[in-house]
Write an enzyme that holds these catalytic residues in place. Structure first.
Site, PDB file in Angstrom:
ATOM      1  N   LEU A   8       0.815  -1.211   0.000  1.00 31.66           N
ATOM      2  CA  LEU A   8       0.000   0.000   0.000  1.00 31.66           C
ATOM      3  C   LEU A   8       0.851   1.264   0.000  1.00 31.66           C
ATOM      4  O   LEU A   8       0.445   2.280  -0.552  1.00 31.66           O
ATOM      5  CB  LEU A   8      -0.924   0.019   1.221  1.00 31.66           C
ATOM      6  CG  LEU A   8      -2.033  -1.044   1.262  1.00 31.66           C
ATOM      7  CD1 LEU A   8      -2.772  -0.968   2.584  1.00 31.66           C
ATOM      8  CD2 LEU A   8      -2.991  -0.868   0.096  1.00 31.66           C
ATOM      9  N   GLY A   9       2.001   1.209   0.641  1.00 32.20           N
ATOM     10  CA  GLY A   9       2.835   2.404   0.710  1.00 32.20           C
ATOM     11  C   GLY A   9       4.110   2.127   1.460  1.00 32.20           C
ATOM     12  O   GLY A   9       4.340   1.037   1.987  1.00 32.20           O
ATOM     13  N   GLY A  11       7.124   4.308   4.019  1.00 31.99           N
ATOM     14  CA  GLY A  11       7.596   5.496   4.705  1.00 31.99           C
ATOM     15  C   GLY A  11       9.035   5.340   5.136  1.00 31.99           C
ATOM     16  O   GLY A  11       9.742   4.418   4.715  1.00 31.99           O
ATOM     17  N   GLY A  12       9.477   6.260   5.988  1.00 30.36           N
ATOM     18  CA  GLY A  12      10.866   6.229   6.405  1.00 30.36           C
ATOM     19  C   GLY A  12      11.189   5.090   7.352  1.00 30.36           C
ATOM     20  O   GLY A  12      12.342   4.645   7.430  1.00 30.36           O
ATOM     21  N   MET A  13      10.172   4.594   8.094  1.00 30.10           N
ATOM     22  CA  MET A  13      10.445   3.558   9.088  1.00 30.10           C
ATOM     23  C   MET A  13       9.858   2.203   8.730  1.00 30.10           C
ATOM     24  O   MET A  13      10.319   1.184   9.236  1.00 30.10           O
ATOM     25  CB  MET A  13       9.897   4.002  10.453  1.00 30.10           C
ATOM     26  CG  MET A  13      10.642   5.191  11.044  1.00 30.10           C
ATOM     27  SD  MET A  13      10.169   5.544  12.761  1.00 30.10           S
ATOM     28  CE  MET A  13       8.479   6.095  12.562  1.00 30.10           C
ATOM     29  N   ASP A 124       5.490  11.160  16.266  1.00 27.38           N
ATOM     30  CA  ASP A 124       5.537  11.289  14.798  1.00 27.38           C
ATOM     31  C   ASP A 124       4.173  11.693  14.251  1.00 27.38           C
ATOM     32  O   ASP A 124       3.663  11.109  13.299  1.00 27.38           O
ATOM     33  CB  ASP A 124       6.002   9.988  14.142  1.00 27.38           C
ATOM     34  CG  ASP A 124       6.447  10.182  12.694  1.00 27.38           C
ATOM     35  OD1 ASP A 124       6.706  11.334  12.302  1.00 27.38           O
ATOM     36  OD2 ASP A 124       6.518   9.186  11.957  1.00 27.38           O
ATOM     37  N   ASP A 141      -0.355   4.648  14.121  1.00 27.68           N
ATOM     38  CA  ASP A 141       1.055   4.447  14.472  1.00 27.68           C
ATOM     39  C   ASP A 141       1.407   4.894  15.885  1.00 27.68           C
ATOM     40  O   ASP A 141       2.557   5.258  16.158  1.00 27.68           O
ATOM     41  CB  ASP A 141       1.978   5.134  13.467  1.00 27.68           C
ATOM     42  CG  ASP A 141       2.121   4.336  12.182  1.00 27.68           C
ATOM     43  OD1 ASP A 141       2.882   4.772  11.320  1.00 27.68           O
ATOM     44  OD2 ASP A 141       1.458   3.285  12.042  1.00 27.68           O
TER      45      ASP A 141
END
Length: 875
Positions: A8-9, A11-13, A124, A141
């Protein structure tokens, strides 16, 4: 337990996947921690920390279903929410309605308060971690940042950080390990600011630049950027963005209450602004506020008082698109008028080219669908829409999703000129006769032709003055044109790009890459005599410069060696199936006009563009000698062979006059015969009849281009159609019975055939859906043309008493980013077999000593401030 369906996507983590929960038969979202983070944090600590969030329950908190380790991968599982993130919403709409933004913000405040009361800090908060489900926000998250942060110094040593730069609190930016609830309050204030204004409070193109502003930047105001933001909301945001945690709200619930309280104030505005109807404000407070306003006004009007510091001029390197010098007119890019975003041409890992949009606060661009084969691009005044020239069509498209709209057809596909003015109209180059067209950006009215001129390369409107800067090449002369009268005044020679800027100057890039500024008065079109050098090193080429300037003073340029003629691979054979073969590998890196083959197919005549001139050259195929027939400072174009192959007919352009000349192809007669002119009316693209007795050509002398015919023996000159439509690019069939040409009589440019010489006795449309540049097969039977869709098409025909098209076959893609396309003339020829086509190919071939891929892209913010300091406001 879970079956992965798709990604789906990312990110940075972590990377997030859509999966099926096999036990409960439901869709879930699984986030898998990046391996480098997992290695630093460790499975035991990660799972222990993330378990602390499992019991968080709130309508606006996305619950945690599961977590664990599988084959070294650390993961956690959440519900799959159909909808979008707040980041998606902001990207699409840029600014949210104030009431809706506040509703989201207050809901998130309540969710944060529940978490903070449980001893959990999110760390975050950002738009990407706020999901929107049926309009309601869900904070996702919780615990992931805390779990990752448990890596402590081991995490810091890797160079990785917890949080997203745009939303980091100052204490996070400085690496403070004691992160409390006020960091979440700061991050949420950044999110609210972005929902209201359209970008975070401290944008930047690098993480270092963003963090520097967060730590040292001046306070920001949402109301100053958007007048409809209430004073209390602005005050609450400013308090939540204070540098010191102790100066912010102590509780997220208090932040939400301040957003809801019309009487809340903070800082200077607490005494300067009084909210009507506020129950907090008493008469004494109002009086003190009025005194503060008076004192502030006196301080501002006091000539000896402090003055606001001018904006700081910032320079930084940014990532350069990979497509770089492969684009014919340099690096194709455009800046939004307010500098909030840019559009540029790039290519993906599969080598497919497209326009990409990148907002100022984004680190990566997003490809815009169906934007391949584009020649020019410009932003709308509000920065939300772009207009581009795609395969001869003028097309608009929103930068954040939405359908494309075709405004006009018949756009010049060989030049990058395009500008969208603040009055909503678009200036662009019409294909027929190098005309500047003007059309409303909403397509509410047809194109108005405002001027016609020769060799147009680029156009840039001067706001508020009904005039535009234009660039004409070869020679690359900069001029200013009155858009109402069409009057043109020459300004400068050997210019690659130019802009009129608010300091009262024309800023221009010379062909050698040096940037100058000279005073200019748009009303009188008077220019100062001396240009002031500003800086050097802008990458330039044949009539272009890799530099753009936005209305707000943002500038981007590429610093590197000029590419000269390195964008041409010269003459190329292309087979019917698209196979490419160089005609003469030794003849490369020259700017060539398309060539025509001699009747015997053994020679080709081309126009070679030089510095301020253009000459006719004959080349013996495949690798024989080249004979230059013309020389000097004038410009000679469009050479075509006489039927016997002994002579060439071509056009001489000298200023505004044109002359049709004939010369022996072997150069044995250095003085050419004059067939027509010199005339002040423009004409071009001549084609001889098979018996050599007549010449048809494109006549641009009237309001609408037409087809002219010259009887060589009698010097008789006639106009063949004399209609209110545009007709150009005529060519007579090998048997002399038919005339093919291009016309817009149907509303778009199509290829037509008429009987010849009795052209008024019938008409057959050859192309279907748009077509230009007709060329006959040498032995008849086929008529080739370039379609609106970007293909070279072979139209098979038969003739008896009429002309009948039997079939149309797409041969190969005639991409304008690869081959010269020359409307209103023709940009190719076909050999006697009908199997090979002679074209001029564009391909970046570095000349000796050039390593343009090592060039740097430089972003300059607030550049006009530097100009004012250097030149003085208004010159």
């Amino acid at each position: 337990r879970y079956r992965i369906e798709r990604q789906l996507g990312e990110g940075g983590m972590a990377t997030v996947y859509l999966a099926q929960d096999l036990k409960h038969n439901r869709q879930v979202a699984i986030k898998v921690l990046k391996p480098e983070l997992a290695a630093v944090v460790g499975a035991d600590r990660f799972l222990a920390e993330i378990e602390t969030t499992a019991n968080l329950q709130h309508p606006h908190i996305l619950p945690l279903f599961d977590s664990g380790e599988a084959d070294g991968f650390l993961f956690y599982v959440m519900p799959y929410i159909e909808g979008e993130t707040l980041a998606d919403r902001i990207a699409r709409e840029k600014q949210l309605p104030v009431d809706e933004a506040l509703g989201i913000a207050i809901s998130v405040c309540n969710a944060l308060q529940v978490a903070h009361d449980a001893g959990i800090v999110h760390r975050d908060i950002k738009p990407g971690n706020i999901l929107l489900s049926r309009g309601e926000p869900l904070v996702a998250d919780f615990g992931i940042a805390l779990a990752v942060g448990a890596g402590g110094t081991r995490l810091t040593e890797t160079g990785l950080s917890v949080g997203t730069p745009y939303y980091m609190s100052p204490e996070q930016a400085t690496g403070d390990q004691a992160i409390g609830p006020s960091a979440d309050i700061y991050a949420l204030a950044c999110v609210i600011f972005e929902m209201l204004v359209g970008e975070p409070p401290y944008p930047g193109n690098t993480a270092q630049a963003v963090l520097g502003k967060i730590i040292q930047g001046l306070p920001v105001s949402a109301t100053a950027a958007r007048k409809t933001v209430p004073a209390n909301v602005d005050a609450a945001i400013r308090k939540a963005l204070e540098k010191l945690p102790a100066d912010r709200f102590t509780r997220a619930a208090n932040f939400g209450a301040a957003l809801s309280d019309p009487g809340f104030r903070h800082g200077v505005d607490e005494h300067a602004i009084v909210a009507a109807g506020s129950k907090r404000w008493k008469a004494a407070t109002v009086a003190v506020g009025m005194l503060a306003v008076a004192a502030l006004a006196a301080a501002v009007t006091d000539a000896l008082g402090p003055r606001e510091a001018p904006p700081q001029v910032l320079r930084q390197k940014i990532a350069m698109p990979s497509v770089g010098p492969m684009v014919r007119w340099g690096l194709m890019m455009a800046l939004a008028p307010d500098g909030s975003g840019m559009v540029y041409l790039d290519q993906n890992e599969n080598g497919e080219q497209a326009l990409y949009y990148k907002a100022r606060h984004e680190t990566e661009g997003t490809p815009l669908p169906d934007t391949d084969d584009v020649d020019a691009v410009a932003f709308s005044p509000d920065g939300l829409t772009i207009v581009f020239n795609q395969r001869g069509n003028l097309v608009t498209r929103p930068v954040r999703g939405g359908a494309a709209t075709t405004l006009a057809t018949g756009v010049d596909g060989g030049t990058p000129g395009l500008d969208w003015l603040s009055d909503g109209t678009i200036l662009y180059e019409i294909a027929d006769g190098d005309q500047v067209g003007r059309i409303p950006g909403d397509g509410s009215a047809p194109t108005d032709t405002v001027i016609r001129m020769g060799s147009l390369r680029w156009v840039h409107g001067i706001e508020g003055h009904e005039s535009a800067l234009v660039l004409r090449c070869p020679g690359c002369d900069l001029g200013v044109v009155d858009l109402e009268t069409g009057e043109l005044e020459e300004l400068l020679r050997e210019v690659a790009r130019a802009w009129y800027v608010p300091t009262g100057h024309i800023v221009y890039v010379r062909s050698d890459g040096a940037v100058y500024a000279t005073p200019f008065e748009p009303g009188t079109r008077e220019m100062g005599a001396i240009g002031t050098p500003l800086f050097e090193g802008v990458r330039t080429g044949n009539g272009w410069a890799d530099m753009v300037v936005a209305d707000d003073g943002t500038m981007i340029y590429v610093s590197g060696p000029g590419l000269g003629m390195g964008n041409f691979e010269s003459l190329t054979w292309v087979g019917r199936n698209g196979d490419i073969e160089s005609v003469d590998p030794e003849w490369a890196n020259e700017d060539l006009n398309p060539g025509t083959l001699s009747p015997d197919g053994r020679r080709v005549a081309v126009g070679v563009v030089g510095d301020g001139s253009a000459d006719v050259v004959v080349h013996e195929l495949p690798d024989g000698p080249r004979t230059r027939l013309t020389s000097g400072t004038r410009r000679y174009f469009d050479p075509v062979w006489t039927p016997d192959g002994r002579s060439l007919v071509y056009v001489e352009l000298n200023g505004d006059s044109a002359t049709l000349l004939r010369m022996r192809a072997d150069g044995s007669s250095p003085i050419p015969d004059t067939l027509l002119g010199p005339l002040t009316a423009r004409f071009g693209f001549p084609q001889l009849t098979p018996d050599g007795s007549g010449i048809v050509f494109s006549d641009f002398s009237g309001d609408d281009p037409d087809v002219g015919f010259l009887d060589v023996g009698s010097d008789s000159l006639v106009t063949l159609f004399a209609t209110d439509f545009v007709e150009f690019a005529p060519t007579v069939s090998p048997d002399g019975r038919w005339l093919a040409y291009t016309s817009n009589i149907t509303g778009q440019f199509e290829v037509f055939v008429r009987p010849f010489p009795d052209v008024m006795s019938g008409r057959t449309q050859v192309s279907n859906g748009g077509g230009t540049e007709p060329v006959w097969a040498k032995d008849g039977g086929e008529l080739f043309y370039r379609s609106e869709g970007g293909f070279l098409v072979a139209a098979a025909y038969r003739t008896d008493s009429t002309f009948v098209v039997e079939s149309r076959t797409d041969l190969f893609e005639y991409g304008e980013s690869q081959f010269i396309a020359r409307v209103p003339g023709r940009s190719y020829d076909v050999d006697a077999s009908g199997e090979r086509f002679l074209v001029v190919r564009y391909r970046w071939v570095p000349t000796e000593g050039q390593e343009a891929l090592h060039a740097d892209m430089i972003l300059v913010q607030n550049w006009f401030e530097e100009l004012r300091q250097r030149l003085g406001e208004g010159g």
